[in-house]
Scaffold this motif. Structure first.
Motif, PDB file in Angstrom:
ATOM      1  N   ASN A   1       0.831  -1.205   0.000  1.00 58.70           N
ATOM      2  CA  ASN A   1       0.000   0.000   0.000  1.00 58.70           C
ATOM      3  C   ASN A   1       0.868   1.257   0.000  1.00 58.70           C
ATOM      4  N   ASN A   2       1.968   1.227   0.747  1.00 59.73           N
ATOM      5  CA  ASN A   2       2.876   2.373   0.750  1.00 59.73           C
ATOM      6  C   ASN A   2       3.495   2.577  -0.632  1.00 59.73           C
ATOM      7  N   VAL A   3       3.908   1.504  -1.246  1.00 63.37           N
ATOM      8  CA  VAL A   3       4.507   1.591  -2.576  1.00 63.37           C
ATOM      9  C   VAL A   3       3.477   2.112  -3.581  1.00 63.37           C
ATOM     10  N   LEU A   4       2.268   1.592  -3.504  1.00 59.18           N
ATOM     11  CA  LEU A   4       1.211   2.055  -4.411  1.00 59.18           C
ATOM     12  C   LEU A   4       0.904   3.542  -4.187  1.00 59.18           C
ATOM     13  N   SER A   5       0.856   3.972  -2.967  1.00 59.42           N
ATOM     14  CA  SER A   5       0.578   5.384  -2.700  1.00 59.42           C
ATOM     15  C   SER A   5       1.731   6.269  -3.194  1.00 59.42           C
ATOM     16  N   GLU A   6       2.950   5.775  -3.041  1.00 57.37           N
ATOM     17  CA  GLU A   6       4.091   6.544  -3.562  1.00 57.37           C
ATOM     18  C   GLU A   6       4.042   6.619  -5.086  1.00 57.37           C
ATOM     19  N   ILE A   7       3.688   5.520  -5.735  1.00 60.17           N
ATOM     20  CA  ILE A   7       3.573   5.508  -7.191  1.00 60.17           C
ATOM     21  C   ILE A   7       2.484   6.485  -7.637  1.00 60.17           C
ATOM     22  N   ARG A   8       1.374   6.476  -6.918  1.00 61.39           N
ATOM     23  CA  ARG A   8       0.284   7.388  -7.266  1.00 61.39           C
ATOM     24  C   ARG A   8       0.693   8.852  -7.076  1.00 61.39           C
TER      25      ARG A   8
END
Length: 125
Positions: free
Chosen positions: A8-15
């Motif tokens: 989730n952290n990685v996805l939020s950073e990507i977003r």
């Protein structure tokens, strides 16, 4: 669950990176559009100061051109008559015909200008 938090952290950073990238692209596009509009509004270079030549200037250039052709024709004819080996009769005749045709054309232009002037002067006010 720990792995999900990392994902989730990685996805939020990507977003967030993607939104920053999109915002940067929008700013660049706006700057490019602004620059192109400025260049359309303010043309640069010599086209700003150039003016179209007036009729009098064009007529003077035409008279000067005819005069130059006639002078060249006279010089070639004189050189041929004096026996210059570099001047042949064909060059003399071509120069003479060029001068004659250009003089006739200039005479026709003059006649048309005089006729237009007379037509304008005869118009009722």
């Amino acid at each position: 669950m720990v792995q999900r938090a990392d994902i989730n952290n990685v996805l939020s950073e990507i977003r967030s990176l993607r939104s920053q990238m999109m915002q940067n692209q929008r700013v660049e596009q706006e700057n490019q559009l602004k620059g192109s509009l400025d260049s359309v509004r303010k043309p640069n270079g010599p086209s700003e100061t150039q003016e179209a030549p007036g009729f009098g200037d064009m007529l003077k250039q035409a008279v000067d051109g005819v005069n130059e052709l006639q002078s060249n024709s006279t010089q070639l004819a004189t050189a041929y008559e004096q026996g210059d080996p570099n001047v042949d009769i064909a060059r003399v005749m071509i120069a003479s015909q060029k001068a004659s045709v250009s003089f006739e054309a200039l005479t026709q232009v003059r006649n048309r200008v005089v006729q237009a002037y007379e037509d304008i002067m005869n118009m009722p006010v």
